[in-house]
Design an enzyme around this catalytic site. Structure first.
Site, short mmCIF file in Angstrom:
data_model
loop_
_atom_site.label_atom_id
_atom_site.label_comp_id
_atom_site.label_asym_id
_atom_site.label_seq_id
_atom_site.Cartn_x
_atom_site.Cartn_y
_atom_site.Cartn_z
N ASP A 280 40.51 33.98 46.49
CA ASP A 280 39.95 35.28 46.07
C ASP A 280 38.44 35.29 46.28
O ASP A 280 37.68 34.94 45.39
CB ASP A 280 40.28 35.52 44.60
CG ASP A 280 39.80 36.87 44.11
OD1 ASP A 280 39.55 37.76 44.93
OD2 ASP A 280 39.67 37.03 42.88
N GLU A 313 32.57 42.59 44.31
CA GLU A 313 33.82 43.35 44.42
C GLU A 313 34.43 43.69 43.08
O GLU A 313 35.05 44.75 42.92
CB GLU A 313 34.82 42.54 45.27
CG GLU A 313 36.13 43.26 45.55
CD GLU A 313 37.29 42.75 44.70
OE1 GLU A 313 38.42 43.18 44.94
OE2 GLU A 313 37.05 41.92 43.80
N ASP A 341 43.09 41.26 50.86
CA ASP A 341 42.71 40.60 49.62
C ASP A 341 43.69 39.49 49.26
O ASP A 341 44.90 39.69 49.28
CB ASP A 341 42.69 41.66 48.50
CG ASP A 341 41.95 41.20 47.26
OD1 ASP A 341 41.22 40.20 47.33
OD2 ASP A 341 42.10 41.86 46.22
#
Length: 503
Positions: A280, A313, A341
Site C-alpha cells: 500500500d 492519498e 491500488d
C-alpha cells in the site's frame, strides 16, 4: 469530363455516412486497416514483467529503510521515491512535473486505554474528535454482541451507559453509526474491537463533522482483554492535531496522442505514517511506472496518456490539489481516470471497481463510462480464466473527486483490511476469515509480504487497460481511434476535391 456537382455532393454525403457506419459498427474496410486495440495492449502486456516491477519495489523498500521505516508524504523516504520515479521517467524522455501542495497531516498526541492495571494502545479512528488532555474516565461497559453490535438504540437498552466508556465489537454497520449510537446512549467515548484478526484501522464516513465522541480501535485480542475487564474504571486518552504540511505530486504525459482526450492513470506513491507501504501502495506505483516505461514517451497512440503519482492519498490531498488546478476545459481534456491500488495483497482478491453497480457495493450514481471501464478490465481477467468481483469507489482513496466531476473512473484493487469470505477463498485461494492484506498499515507491509502472482496479473491488467484506451476511447466518449479519424478526413477531403473540380 465535367463532374455533376449534385452527384459529387451525394458522394460526399455517402462517404460521410459510410464512415459513420464504420465507426458505429466497429467494422473497418480492409483497405483502411485502422488500428485495433489488440496490438498495443498485447505488446505492453508482454513487455511488463514481474521482475521489472519487483525491482521498483526493492528500491521503495530501501528508501523506507533509510528513512526510519516510512515513505509517508512528508519523509525523506517519500522524497527519494518521488526522485526515483521522476528520474526513471525523465530518462525515458518524459517531461516530468512535481507540483507542490499542502495537506493536513494528522499527528497523534495520545492513544491509550487504561483499564485498572491494564494499559493498551489504540488507533484513533480517522476524523475522531479528541479527548481532553489526560483523557476521559468512566466505567467500561461492553455492548452485547449480536449480528449488528452497537448499531441500534435497542443494543444499549438497560445498560448504564451515561458517563461510561462503550466497548463495541466491530461489524454490522459503520464506525460512524456505532459511535453515534453510543453517544446517544450517553457514552463519553467508544472503543471498537476487531471481530477477526487484522490491524485496527478505520475512518469515520462523513469526515470530522460525523464524530460525536472520541473513538479508538483495537485488535481482536486486545478486545478480548477489555471484555474481561468490563465494569472496570477506564480512562481513554485519544488526542490528535492537524499540522499543515508541504508535499508533491508527480505528473508526466506522453508527447504523442491527443492532448484533448487524455487517459489519466494514477496511483498513490506515499505510505502511511511509520510503515514502508510496499503493498500500500508501492505495488500500484511500481506497476504503473513500469507500464509508463514500456509505453515510452513518444508511442504511436491515438490518445495521450498522463501518469500521476499522488502524495497524501489517505486524505486525498494530492489528487484533490491537482484537480483544483484544472478549469472545466482542462477537465474535459481528461477522457477517464484509472486508479490502481494494493495490487499485491498477501491474501488478495481480484477486484474491479464496480462501474455498473451490478454488485451493489457503491452508493450513488457513477458517470457514464464507468461501466465500460469495468467491462474492459473484466474482459482481461476473464481471458485468463480469473474471476473478479466488483468493489466500491472507496471514499478513502483518489476516486471521489474525479467521480464528482463526472469523469469516467475505474481500476483494479487487491483488497486491504476487510476480510475474505469462504466463497472468495474458494474463488481465489488464500485464507477465509483473514484480512485481504493482514499487514495493511503496519510495519509488516514490506517487501517480504507481497503476493507476486497477483501483482503480476494486475500489472498486466494495467498494461492491457492503458493499451486499450490509448488506442481508442470510442466506447467511453465516442472518440474513435486515430486511423478511423484519418479515414474520415481522407474520404471527406477527396469528396470535397471532387466538388471543387466540378464547380
Amino acid at each position: 469530363m465535367r463532374l455533376n456537382p449534385l452527384r459529387t455532393t451525394g458522394r460526399l454525403a455517402l462517404a460521410t455516412m459510410a464512415v459513420a457506419a464504420v465507426v458505429l459498427s466497429g467494422i473497418s474496410p480492409a483497405s483502411a486497416a485502422p488500428e485495433s486495440t489488440a496490438p498495443l495492449a498485447d505488446t505492453l502486456v508482454h513487455k511488463v514483467t514481474i521482475d521489472k516491477v519487483n525491482r521498483h519495489l526493492i528500491a521503495m523498500q530501501r528508501f523506507a529503510d533509510r528513512s526510519g521505516g516510512s515513505r509517508a508524504a512528508y519523509t525523506n523516504g517519500y522524497r527519494d521515491s518521488l526522485d526515483y520515479v521522476a528520474g526513471k521517467l525523465r530518462d525515458a524522455g518524459f517531461d516530468v512535473q512535481t507540483p507542490e501542495f499542502t495537506f493536513d497531516r494528522r499527528i497523534t498526541d495520545a492513544e491509550s486505554i487504561t483499564a485498572g492495571a491494564t494499559k493498551l494502545s489504540t488507533f484513533p479512528i480517522i476524523h475522531t474528535i479528541s479527548t481532553p488532555v489526560g483523557g476521559l474516565t468512566g466505567t467500561l461497559v461492553h455492548v452485547p454482541v449480536d449480528a449488528n453490535p452497537g448499531c441500534d438504540a435497542a443494543d444499549y437498552a438497560g445498560l448504564a451507559m451515561t458517563g461510561a466508556i462503550a466497548l463495541i465489537k466491530r461489524g454490522g454497520c459503520t464506525f460512524t453509526q456505532k459511535q453515534a449510537m453510543a453517544a446517544d446512549a450517553g457514552a463519553l467515548a467508544a472503543i471498537v474491537y476487531n471481530q477477526l484478526e487484522g490491524p485496527p484501522r478505520g475512518i469515520l464516513a462523513g469526515g470530522p463533522t460525523a464524530s460525536r465522541i472520541p473513538t479508538g480501535l483495537v485488535t481482536m485480542a486486545e478486545g478480548a482483554q477489555l471484555v474481561a475487564l468490563a465494569g472496570t474504571t477506564t480512562t481513554v486518552d485519544i488526542r490528535t492535531h492537524i499540522q499543515p504540511t508541504v508535499s508533491h505530486n508527480l505528473i508526466a504525459q506522453t508527447k504523442t496522442g491527443r492532448a484533448d482526450n487524455v487517459i489519466l492513470a494514477g496511483a498513490q506513491l506515499d505510505s502511511e505514517d511509520d510503515v514502508p507501504g510496499i503493498n500500500d501502495n508501492a505495488t500500484g506505483s511500481a506497476a504503473l511506472l513500469e507500464v509508463a516505461l514500456q509505453l515510452g514517451s513518444k508511442p504511436r497512440i491515438s490518445n495521450a496518456v498522463r501518469f500521476a503519482f499522488w502524495g497524501a492519498e489517505w486524505t486525498q490531498s494530492g489528487s484533490r490539489a491537482y484537480i483544483d488546478t484544472l478549469d472545466f476545459e482542462a477537465q474535459l481534456d481528461i477522457a477517464m481516470y484509472l486508479h490502481f491500488d494494493m495490487l499485491g495483497s498477501l491474501n488478495a482478491g481480484h477486484f474491479v471497481y464496480d462501474g455498473d453497480d451490478s454488485d451493489r457495493v457503491a452508493p450513488g450514481p457513477r458517470p457514464f463510462g464507468c461501466a465500460q471501464i469495468e467491462k474492459t478490465f473484466q474482459t482481461f481477467y476473464t481471458a485468463l480464466g480469473v474471476p473478479t468481483e466488483g468493489t466500491n469507489y472507496d471514499a478513502n482513496t483518489d476516486h471521489p473527486y474525479f467521480v464528482a466531476l463526472g469523469i469516467p473512473t475505474g481500476g483494479v484493487y487487491g483488497g486491504s483490511f476487510t476480510y475474505k469470505t469462504a466463497a472468495q477463498a474458494a474463488k481465489w485461494g488464500g485464507t477465509a476469515g483473514a484480512a485481504f492484506d493482514p499487514n495493511h498499515q503496519t510495519p509488516r507491509d514490506n517487501l517480504g509480504n507481497v503476493n507476486r502472482a497477483f501483482l503480476d496479473r494486475n500489472a498486466d491488467a494495467i498494461a492491457y487497460g492503458l493499451g486499450t484506451y490509448a488506442t481508442s476511447t470510442e466506447d467511453i466518449n465516442g472518440v474513435p481511434p486515430r486511423a478511423q479519424r484519418a479515414l474520415t478526413r481522407s474520404l471527406t477531403k477527396s469528396a470535397k476535391a471532387e466538388v471543387a473540380a466540378a464547380s
